[in-house]
Design an enzyme around this catalytic site. Sequence first.
Site, mmCIF file in Angstrom:
data_model
loop_
_atom_site.group_PDB
_atom_site.id
_atom_site.type_symbol
_atom_site.label_atom_id
_atom_site.label_comp_id
_atom_site.label_asym_id
_atom_site.label_seq_id
_atom_site.Cartn_x
_atom_site.Cartn_y
_atom_site.Cartn_z
ATOM 1 N N HIS A 18 0.883 -1.177 0.000
ATOM 2 C CA HIS A 18 0.000 0.000 0.000
ATOM 3 C C HIS A 18 0.911 1.215 0.000
ATOM 4 O O HIS A 18 1.603 1.495 0.978
ATOM 5 C CB HIS A 18 -0.884 -0.059 1.252
ATOM 6 C CG HIS A 18 -2.080 0.828 1.197
ATOM 7 N ND1 HIS A 18 -3.125 0.614 0.321
ATOM 8 C CD2 HIS A 18 -2.407 1.945 1.900
ATOM 9 C CE1 HIS A 18 -4.050 1.560 0.491
ATOM 10 N NE2 HIS A 18 -3.632 2.369 1.445
ATOM 11 N N ASP A 193 -5.384 11.748 -2.761
ATOM 12 C CA ASP A 193 -4.787 12.113 -1.473
ATOM 13 C C ASP A 193 -3.298 12.332 -1.696
ATOM 14 O O ASP A 193 -2.567 11.391 -2.011
ATOM 15 C CB ASP A 193 -5.027 10.997 -0.454
ATOM 16 C CG ASP A 193 -4.641 11.426 0.952
ATOM 17 O OD1 ASP A 193 -4.089 12.542 1.111
ATOM 18 O OD2 ASP A 193 -4.888 10.646 1.894
ATOM 19 N N ASP A 244 -7.026 16.802 5.908
ATOM 20 C CA ASP A 244 -6.917 15.517 6.614
ATOM 21 C C ASP A 244 -5.921 15.636 7.768
ATOM 22 O O ASP A 244 -6.316 15.901 8.909
ATOM 23 C CB ASP A 244 -6.524 14.405 5.633
ATOM 24 C CG ASP A 244 -6.391 13.056 6.331
ATOM 25 O OD1 ASP A 244 -6.859 12.925 7.480
ATOM 26 O OD2 ASP A 244 -5.806 12.120 5.757
HETATM 27 C C1 MUC Z 1 -4.806 9.063 4.818
HETATM 28 O O1 MUC Z 1 -3.995 9.955 4.751
HETATM 29 O O2 MUC Z 1 -5.939 9.309 4.465
HETATM 30 C C2 MUC Z 1 -6.361 6.415 4.679
HETATM 31 C C3 MUC Z 1 -6.598 5.636 3.602
HETATM 32 C C4 MUC Z 1 -5.371 5.328 3.048
HETATM 33 O O3 MUC Z 1 -5.156 4.629 2.071
HETATM 34 O O4 MUC Z 1 -4.406 5.937 3.756
HETATM 35 C C5 MUC Z 1 -4.961 6.509 4.893
HETATM 36 C C6 MUC Z 1 -4.370 7.741 5.390
HETATM 37 MG MG MG Z 2 -5.373 11.378 3.916
#
Ligand code: MUC
Ligand code: MG
Length: 373
Positions: A18, A193, A244
């Site tokens: 991931h 993100d 976030d």
């Molecule tokens: C984040 O920064 O959102 C949440 C889902 C993902 O894949 O990473 C996290 C952290």
């Molecule tokens: Mg995030």
Amino acid sequence: MIRSINTLLVPIPTIRAHKLACTVMNEQVLVLVHIQTEDGYEGWGEATTIGGLSYAEESPHSIKTNIDTYFTPLLLKEQPASAAKAMQLLNLHINGNRFAKCAIETALLDIEGKRLNLPVSELIGGRVRDRIEVAWTLASGNTATDISEAKQMMAQKRHRIFKLKIGSNPILEDVAHVLAIKQALPDCRITVDVNQAWSELEAMKGISLLQAGDVDLIEQPISMRNKTALKRLTEHFDVPIMADEVVQDPQNAFQLAADHCADVFAVKINQAGGLKAACLIGHMAHLAGVELYGGTMLEGPIGTAASAHVFATYPSLRFDTELFGPLLLTEDILAQPLDYQNFGLSVPTGAGLGIEVDSDKVYHYAKQAAATL
Ligand code: MUC
Ligand code: MG
């Protein structure tokens, strides 16, 4: 009376690598808190974080050390009569440590709910929804793999909202990756993100291109330290900007909401410092006209159930949630897995968190992991 508080580090491999801008995860170290009372109740909480110290200021090991060294002796000595009194005590004597506080509060609310025969969501404000939609994060690092993973998720009715992790490659490369996925999945909501990786100038360029390609939501494009730049980006672009990492405790969230530094808040129970703090943030954001998204620290099923109870109380959850953490792990630690179907998660209805932890399994994994340290 609290009889014991055990903190367990439980590493579980992920189903695939991931990739985030700040780290690549191949396993998740669950940080679990198990509280038992003299009259035979038990409660579970979770303080999991991402990538050791690469994401947040607390690591699995610092959380365990601080709970064992500071939280547990204080709680055993003072014996607070409720979760609310315990949090008051902890917040008076212990600075920061929001993840650790969240785990303790979760376990105590789990016990309180079991004692009163009420789900945690009813204890912390009252649930207004029983099911929440759950996004999936595509983060294999490869465009074709991500597209086929998304198509598989849709065919299985598991997810139809996708988040892409970008920020570790040159901007144009990341944008090309995102737009290829958006074109392949035209009916899906796509969030990117950036995990703080861009400068403000890079964000101006990147977000312009993503907005032109119809991307739906942009999460934490720049450093959490630069709130004024986040506000400038929010004002400049039509595409919604989501805060976030910068959304932390209620005090800091209050200021962000009052200044409207973002269109949407991703709320995470651990970042907030607990379930009631996360409820407060959600309600404040709603009052300030900021939309809500239910975030995750990629917790296992305990933190995920606790988060679901919180998000079930939000007056509005316009951008849904990303409570997919347990689905990223190769092992479950519950007797009955959480109920994911029809693109969403059912908020457990039983007393407390409404889950049954397989404690033999959890203690076995924790012991195995401790032996290999
Ligand atoms: C984040 O920064 O959102 C949440 C889902 C993902 O894949 O990473 C996290 C952290
Ligand atoms: Mg995030």
